[in-house]
Scaffold this motif. Structure first.
Motif, PDB file in Angstrom:
ATOM      1  N   LYS A   1       0.828  -1.205   0.000  1.00 40.49           N
ATOM      2  CA  LYS A   1       0.000   0.000   0.000  1.00 40.49           C
ATOM      3  C   LYS A   1       0.865   1.259   0.000  1.00 40.49           C
ATOM      4  O   LYS A   1       0.582   2.232  -0.721  1.00 40.49           O
ATOM      5  CB  LYS A   1      -0.933   0.003   1.218  1.00 40.49           C
ATOM      6  CG  LYS A   1      -1.852   1.226   1.280  1.00 40.49           C
ATOM      7  CD  LYS A   1      -2.803   1.142   2.470  1.00 40.49           C
ATOM      8  CE  LYS A   1      -3.721   2.364   2.490  1.00 40.49           C
ATOM      9  NZ  LYS A   1      -4.683   2.297   3.624  1.00 40.49           N
TER      10      LYS A   1
ATOM     11  N   LEU B   1       2.193   1.719  -3.484  1.00 43.40           N
ATOM     12  CA  LEU B   1       1.169   2.207  -4.400  1.00 43.40           C
ATOM     13  C   LEU B   1       0.831   3.679  -4.137  1.00 43.40           C
ATOM     14  O   LEU B   1       0.640   4.467  -5.078  1.00 43.40           O
ATOM     15  CB  LEU B   1      -0.096   1.355  -4.281  1.00 43.40           C
ATOM     16  CG  LEU B   1       0.028  -0.106  -4.735  1.00 43.40           C
ATOM     17  CD1 LEU B   1      -1.234  -0.874  -4.388  1.00 43.40           C
ATOM     18  CD2 LEU B   1       0.312  -0.182  -6.228  1.00 43.40           C
TER      19      LEU B   1
ATOM     20  N   ILE C   1       1.614   5.442  -7.695  1.00 42.68           N
ATOM     21  CA  ILE C   1       0.455   5.538  -8.590  1.00 42.68           C
ATOM     22  C   ILE C   1       0.180   6.984  -9.026  1.00 42.68           C
ATOM     23  O   ILE C   1      -0.077   7.226 -10.219  1.00 42.68           O
ATOM     24  CB  ILE C   1      -0.799   4.903  -7.953  1.00 42.68           C
ATOM     25  CG1 ILE C   1      -0.619   3.381  -7.837  1.00 42.68           C
ATOM     26  CG2 ILE C   1      -2.052   5.215  -8.784  1.00 42.68           C
ATOM     27  CD1 ILE C   1      -0.400   2.658  -9.145  1.00 42.68           C
TER      28      ILE C   1
ATOM     29  N   ARG D   1       0.134   3.050 -16.856  1.00 38.22           N
ATOM     30  CA  ARG D   1      -0.719   2.141 -16.094  1.00 38.22           C
ATOM     31  C   ARG D   1       0.142   1.025 -15.519  1.00 38.22           C
ATOM     32  O   ARG D   1       0.818   0.310 -16.257  1.00 38.22           O
ATOM     33  CB  ARG D   1      -1.818   1.558 -16.988  1.00 38.22           C
ATOM     34  CG  ARG D   1      -2.843   2.583 -17.459  1.00 38.22           C
ATOM     35  CD  ARG D   1      -3.892   1.946 -18.355  1.00 38.22           C
ATOM     36  NE  ARG D   1      -3.322   1.581 -19.652  1.00 38.22           N
ATOM     37  CZ  ARG D   1      -3.245   2.387 -20.699  1.00 38.22           C
ATOM     38  NH1 ARG D   1      -3.692   3.634 -20.600  1.00 38.22           N
ATOM     39  NH2 ARG D   1      -2.716   1.971 -21.841  1.00 38.22           N
TER      40      ARG D   1
ATOM     41  N   THR E   1      -6.723  -3.148  -5.760  1.00 39.28           N
ATOM     42  CA  THR E   1      -7.320  -2.105  -6.592  1.00 39.28           C
ATOM     43  C   THR E   1      -8.050  -1.059  -5.763  1.00 39.28           C
ATOM     44  O   THR E   1      -8.252   0.070  -6.222  1.00 39.28           O
ATOM     45  CB  THR E   1      -8.286  -2.719  -7.616  1.00 39.28           C
ATOM     46  OG1 THR E   1      -9.303  -3.472  -6.934  1.00 39.28           O
ATOM     47  CG2 THR E   1      -7.555  -3.626  -8.585  1.00 39.28           C
TER      48      THR E   1
ATOM     49  N   VAL F   1      -5.629   2.425  -3.900  1.00 33.02           N
ATOM     50  CA  VAL F   1      -5.492   3.711  -4.575  1.00 33.02           C
ATOM     51  C   VAL F   1      -6.483   3.700  -5.728  1.00 33.02           C
ATOM     52  O   VAL F   1      -6.358   2.896  -6.652  1.00 33.02           O
ATOM     53  CB  VAL F   1      -4.062   3.950  -5.097  1.00 33.02           C
ATOM     54  CG1 VAL F   1      -3.973   5.315  -5.782  1.00 33.02           C
ATOM     55  CG2 VAL F   1      -3.052   3.864  -3.964  1.00 33.02           C
TER      56      VAL F   1
ATOM     57  N   SER G   1      -7.422   4.558  -8.754  1.00 36.42           N
ATOM     58  CA  SER G   1      -6.902   5.129  -9.989  1.00 36.42           C
ATOM     59  C   SER G   1      -6.835   4.053 -11.047  1.00 36.42           C
ATOM     60  O   SER G   1      -6.494   2.902 -10.759  1.00 36.42           O
ATOM     61  CB  SER G   1      -5.501   5.725  -9.765  1.00 36.42           C
ATOM     62  OG  SER G   1      -4.881   6.035 -10.997  1.00 36.42           O
TER      63      SER G   1
ATOM     64  N   SER H   1      -4.630   3.792 -13.050  1.00 36.89           N
ATOM     65  CA  SER H   1      -3.217   3.426 -13.152  1.00 36.89           C
ATOM     66  C   SER H   1      -2.834   2.322 -12.178  1.00 36.89           C
ATOM     67  O   SER H   1      -1.741   1.759 -12.283  1.00 36.89           O
ATOM     68  CB  SER H   1      -2.329   4.655 -12.910  1.00 36.89           C
ATOM     69  OG  SER H   1      -2.416   5.558 -13.992  1.00 36.89           O
ATOM     70  N   ASN H   2      -3.706   2.011 -11.233  1.00 45.29           N
ATOM     71  CA  ASN H   2      -3.470   0.935 -10.278  1.00 45.29           C
ATOM     72  C   ASN H   2      -4.199  -0.308 -10.769  1.00 45.29           C
ATOM     73  O   ASN H   2      -5.341  -0.574 -10.414  1.00 45.29           O
ATOM     74  CB  ASN H   2      -3.977   1.339  -8.892  1.00 45.29           C
ATOM     75  CG  ASN H   2      -3.788   0.252  -7.845  1.00 45.29           C
ATOM     76  OD1 ASN H   2      -2.927  -0.615  -8.008  1.00 45.29           O
ATOM     77  ND2 ASN H   2      -4.575   0.296  -6.795  1.00 45.29           N
TER      78      ASN H   2
ATOM     79  N   ARG I   1      -9.790  -2.889 -14.569  1.00 44.29           N
ATOM     80  CA  ARG I   1      -8.427  -2.617 -14.109  1.00 44.29           C
ATOM     81  C   ARG I   1      -7.395  -3.581 -14.725  1.00 44.29           C
ATOM     82  O   ARG I   1      -6.237  -3.551 -14.339  1.00 44.29           O
ATOM     83  CB  ARG I   1      -8.365  -2.718 -12.586  1.00 44.29           C
ATOM     84  CG  ARG I   1      -9.151  -1.648 -11.838  1.00 44.29           C
ATOM     85  CD  ARG I   1      -8.469  -0.285 -11.879  1.00 44.29           C
ATOM     86  NE  ARG I   1      -9.143   0.665 -11.002  1.00 44.29           N
ATOM     87  CZ  ARG I   1      -8.819   0.850  -9.731  1.00 44.29           C
ATOM     88  NH1 ARG I   1      -7.812   0.182  -9.191  1.00 44.29           N
ATOM     89  NH2 ARG I   1      -9.490   1.709  -8.996  1.00 44.29           N
TER      90      ARG I   1
END
Length: 405
Positions: free
Chosen positions: A223, A226, A230, A239, A268, A271, A273, A275-276, A303
């Motif tokens: 976490k 990220l 991210i 991504r 997922t 964050v 986003s 991009s995560n 995602r």
């Protein structure tokens, strides 16, 4: 619209195939990395562009970075964590500035992936890779002699492991250890260099750095990673796609936190986003038969940024061997259908990431592969066969979906 057909290429020095070979094969996107840059160091723009221009000169694109390695110091949150995080963010920034938009990475402690037999013979005569759980436990408890190893596995498996070890010659035990620690890891930025004289001792020392890190703490470290990277990835149009654990259960007393549908949902959510994201690897995820791959696609398909498609044959005692691409425990028809439906949703939503790069992950060693030099799991003919099978399946499902509209 079909998925972008990609191929993992290990670079100018480490891959027998040239970029022009890939072009002849009909490859659209190359999956590669700057393997000559040491883990934890910044990927310079000049080095990124050197590879990117060479790929584009052949009419292809650098589709996915696999991988930008996450250093052990990030996973353990060592004293060097700030420098390593800043370097990772700078590399992501440089990749984004160069137009590379997808990065596959993993958060597996010490070992990237595990197999006990790199030359398992199928009835057809082809070779695949095999994970034999009792043999792996024999390696961990009796060859590596990791303290407390016997307590980390079911008693029945430990008993079989003990008998397995007793039947090994010293040379067989040494080969098993070398394959697991060095051979399977050496071409993917492994943590232990094969030139290290006492590689088992170094390996044990790396495992020991996790002695105070349980599942919850490793999750917190992911976490933290990220949370830092991210926003940088998103700002630069990149991504990130985390790869599942392989195999997706604890080994060597180390926690595994990217193994199940619940794990991926948790990641997922940390964050919020685009991009995560996730690398959807059917080979890794299918080993846990309790998780349904199609359900995963329905839950967080939005995602999924990269597709690794292959198959397994599951055996008793947690053992499995790879089994090509369309045959095995994975219902590849249903998986492909769900992924193509996800692609259609993206097109309707006007998303920019509709190409959904796919690569045939691993393959059966067959025919001319026996006369070639290739990294474990990466034969030429076997992967081409898989790509052809997957492409044919994809085209058939596409036509069916069009007719249903």
């Amino acid at each position: 619209m079909a998925f972008e057909k990609t191929w993992r290429w290990f670079g100018f020095q480490k891959d027998e195939l040239t970029l022009s070979d890939l072009k002849q094969m009909g490859i659209e996107g190359v999956v590669t990395a700057l393997h000559h840059i040491p883990n934890g160091e910044v990927w310079p723009v000049a080095e990124i562009m050197k590879v990117k221009k060479a790929i584009e000169a052949q009419g292809m694109r650098w589709s996915v970075v696999e991988s930008l390695p996450v250093s052990e110091g990030i996973k353990t949150k060592s004293a060097d964590w700030p420098r390593l995080i800043n370097n990772y963010k700078e590399s992501l920034t440089n990749l984004g500035q160069c137009g590379i938009d997808t990065v596959c990475y993993n958060f597996m402690p010490v070992l990237d992936w595990v197999r006990t037999d790199l030359h398992y013979k199928l009835p057809s005569g082809g070779e695949v890779m095999y994970f034999d759980f009792p043999t792996f436990v024999a390696f961990d408890a009796y060859v590596l002699k990791r303290p407390g190893a016997e307590d980390d596995y079911p008693a029945a498996i430990v008993a079989k492991a003990r008998e397995r070890f007793k039947s090994m010659t010293p040379a067989e035990a040494e080969k098993l250890a070398y394959n697991i620690i060095v051979v399977t890891q050496g071409f993917i930025d492994g943590a232990v260099d094969g030139s290290t004289p006492d590689y088992k001792k170094v390996f044990l020392e790396l495992i020991d750095t996790y002695k105070a890190i349980d599942r919850d703490r490793l999750r917190q470290h992911l976490k933290d990673f990220l949370t830092e990277v991210i926003p940088v990835a998103e700002a630069n149009g990149v991504r990130l796609a985390i790869h599942p654990d392989d195999p997706p259960f604890p080994v060597l007393g180390l926690p595994r936190i990217v193994s199940t549908k619940e794990d991926l949902e948790w990641i997922t959510q940390q964050v919020d986003s685009i991009s995560n994201g996730i690398t959807f690897c059917t080979g890794s995820l299918s080993v846990r038969s309790s998780d349904k791959l199609v359900d995963m696609i329905h839950s967080f398909g939005h995602r999924i940024h990269f597709l690794h498609l292959r198959n397994n044959q599951l055996l008793p005692d947690g053992c499995f061997h790879e089994y090509g691409h369309i045959h095995g425990v994975v219902d590849m028809y249903e998986v492909m259908k769900a992924l193509l439906e996800e692609q259609q949703r993206r097109i309707k939503e006007g998303r920019s990431d509709t190409r959904m790069p796919v690569r045939p992950d691993h393959g059966i060693k067959l025919l001319d592969d026996y006369s070639r030099q290739a990294n474990p799991g990466y034969p030429l003919v076997g992967r081409l066969k898989g790509l052809a099978e997957l492409t044919g399946l994809e085209m058939g499902i596409e036509q069916m979906l069009k007719r249903e509209q």
